[in-house]
Design a protein around this motif. Structure first.
Motif, mmCIF file in Angstrom:
data_model
loop_
_atom_site.group_PDB
_atom_site.id
_atom_site.type_symbol
_atom_site.label_atom_id
_atom_site.label_comp_id
_atom_site.label_asym_id
_atom_site.label_seq_id
_atom_site.Cartn_x
_atom_site.Cartn_y
_atom_site.Cartn_z
ATOM 1 N N TYR A 62 0.783 -1.062 -0.035
ATOM 2 C CA TYR A 62 0.007 0.104 0.045
ATOM 3 C C TYR A 62 0.881 1.168 -0.077
ATOM 4 C CZ TYR A 62 -4.089 -3.015 0.442
ATOM 5 O OH TYR A 62 -5.110 -3.724 0.580
ATOM 6 N N MET A 63 1.980 1.234 0.605
ATOM 7 C CA MET A 63 2.869 2.331 0.580
ATOM 8 C C MET A 63 3.479 2.459 -0.767
ATOM 9 S SD MET A 63 2.789 3.861 3.404
ATOM 10 C CE MET A 63 4.056 5.154 2.938
ATOM 11 N N ALA A 64 3.627 1.484 -1.321
ATOM 12 C CA ALA A 64 4.456 1.329 -2.736
ATOM 13 C C ALA A 64 3.496 2.004 -3.675
ATOM 14 C CB ALA A 64 4.552 -0.016 -3.226
ATOM 15 N N VAL A 65 1.887 1.779 -3.621
ATOM 16 C CA VAL A 65 0.969 2.337 -4.477
ATOM 17 C C VAL A 65 0.845 3.864 -4.281
ATOM 18 C CG1 VAL A 65 -1.520 2.329 -4.972
ATOM 19 C CG2 VAL A 65 -0.345 0.067 -4.676
ATOM 20 N N ILE A 66 1.113 4.069 -2.951
ATOM 21 C CA ILE A 66 0.700 5.495 -2.370
ATOM 22 C C ILE A 66 1.933 6.388 -2.953
ATOM 23 C CG2 ILE A 66 0.837 7.362 -0.613
ATOM 24 C CD1 ILE A 66 -0.777 5.403 0.833
ATOM 25 N N GLU A 67 3.032 5.739 -3.129
ATOM 26 C CA GLU A 67 4.284 6.439 -3.371
ATOM 27 C C GLU A 67 4.457 6.611 -5.130
ATOM 28 O OE1 GLU A 67 7.590 3.986 -1.817
ATOM 29 O OE2 GLU A 67 7.243 4.791 0.056
#
Length: 280
Positions: A62-67
């Motif tokens: 999810y952090m990778a998507v937000i980034e």
């Protein structure tokens, strides 16, 4: 005899609960599948069963998507959908008020023209819409999406609001006219507030369609900075492989605004549907 009635009522109640539980399972099945696979690594997804629990819980997906500029894509979708919904509600409610409350020549013909828009397939309009946005100089901008979004959702908006407003009692507006109110005042102060359940239902239905729209952004948007969420999935697709768990995570995040809107406006949506069904 009373015992038989109770037994029959109990059986009917059991059938209703069974069907409701079955429908809940069917409805929640895609959400569980989506969340479960969004927490896997790419290798776990392709090497194991889709319903296996993750070997390693990859919350960092999810952090990778937000980034990956997810916030910007979300804002693009919010801007285009938000502006389109405002225009749809204002234009659709004004048209619904005029078609249902005002008698004028060719009213039925105009209503049929609006409803006839429901029969036009989107795909046959792609080339004319593309050429029009080029001529207007708005190609590859957020403004290029608002026109088609409004045009292709206005027929169903007008249809629902016209049907709802047509069933409202005329005594309310007649009293307002006798007090010197104008038609615009009657629309804004009386008819529109009473039609709030139908407006809420229209907003939610249109929001779901617009939020998930793919074909118009694909044709009318070229620059990455103007991409809405539906095109953002391309960031997780390579030439020879695709990052499916990241796609799943992005879909979960993209669904949150719709779930939030529905949770807030659920009661008014149900009220609008029930009122429309009773009046129909």
């Amino acid at each position: 005899m009373e015992h038989n009635f109770r037994l029959e009522a109990l059986i009917k109640k059991g059938i209703i609960y069974f069907l409701a539980t079955l429908w809940l399972i069917i409805s929640i099945y895609p959400i569980i599948f989506l969340v479960l696979n969004s927490l896997k690594s790419n290798s776990d997804f392709f090497s194991g069963n889709a319903w296996d629990f993750p070997v390693t819980w990859m919350f960092e997906n999810y952090m990778a998507v937000i980034e990956q500029d997810f916030i910007r894509y979300t804002l693009n979708s919010l801007v285009t959908v938000g502006i389109s919904l405002v225009i749809l509600v204002l234009a659709g409610s004004l048209a619904g008020f005029g078609l249902s409350r005002i008698r004028f020549r060719f009213r039925n013909l105009l209503y049929l023209l609006f409803v006839g828009g429901l029969t036009i397939p989107i795909h046959i309009t792609l080339i004319p819409v593309y050429n029009l946005t080029r001529i207007l100089g708005i190609y590859d901008s957020l403004g290029a999406l608002i026109g088609p979004f409004v045009a292709f959702n206005l027929p169903v908006t007008v249809f629902i609001l016209t049907s709802f407003m047509g069933e409202l009692p005329r005594s309310l507006e007649e009293a307002a006219y006798m007090d010197g109110a104008t038609r615009l005042q009657v629309y804004w102060n009386i008819v529109l507030p009473i039609s709030r359940p139908a407006v809420t239902a229209v907003v939610i239905l249109d929001a779901v369609v617009l939020w998930n729209e793919f074909i118009f952004p694909l044709v009318l948007i070229n620059s990455e900075k103007y991409r809405p969420l539906t095109l953002a999935l391309w960031n997780f697709q390579g030439e020879f492989t695709a990052k499916i768990p990241l796609m799943m995570a992005s879909l979960v995040l993209a669904s949150l605004p719709l779930f939030t809107i529905y949770a807030i406006a659920r009661e008014r949506l149900i009220e609008g549907m029930v009122v429309g069904a009773v009046k129909g």
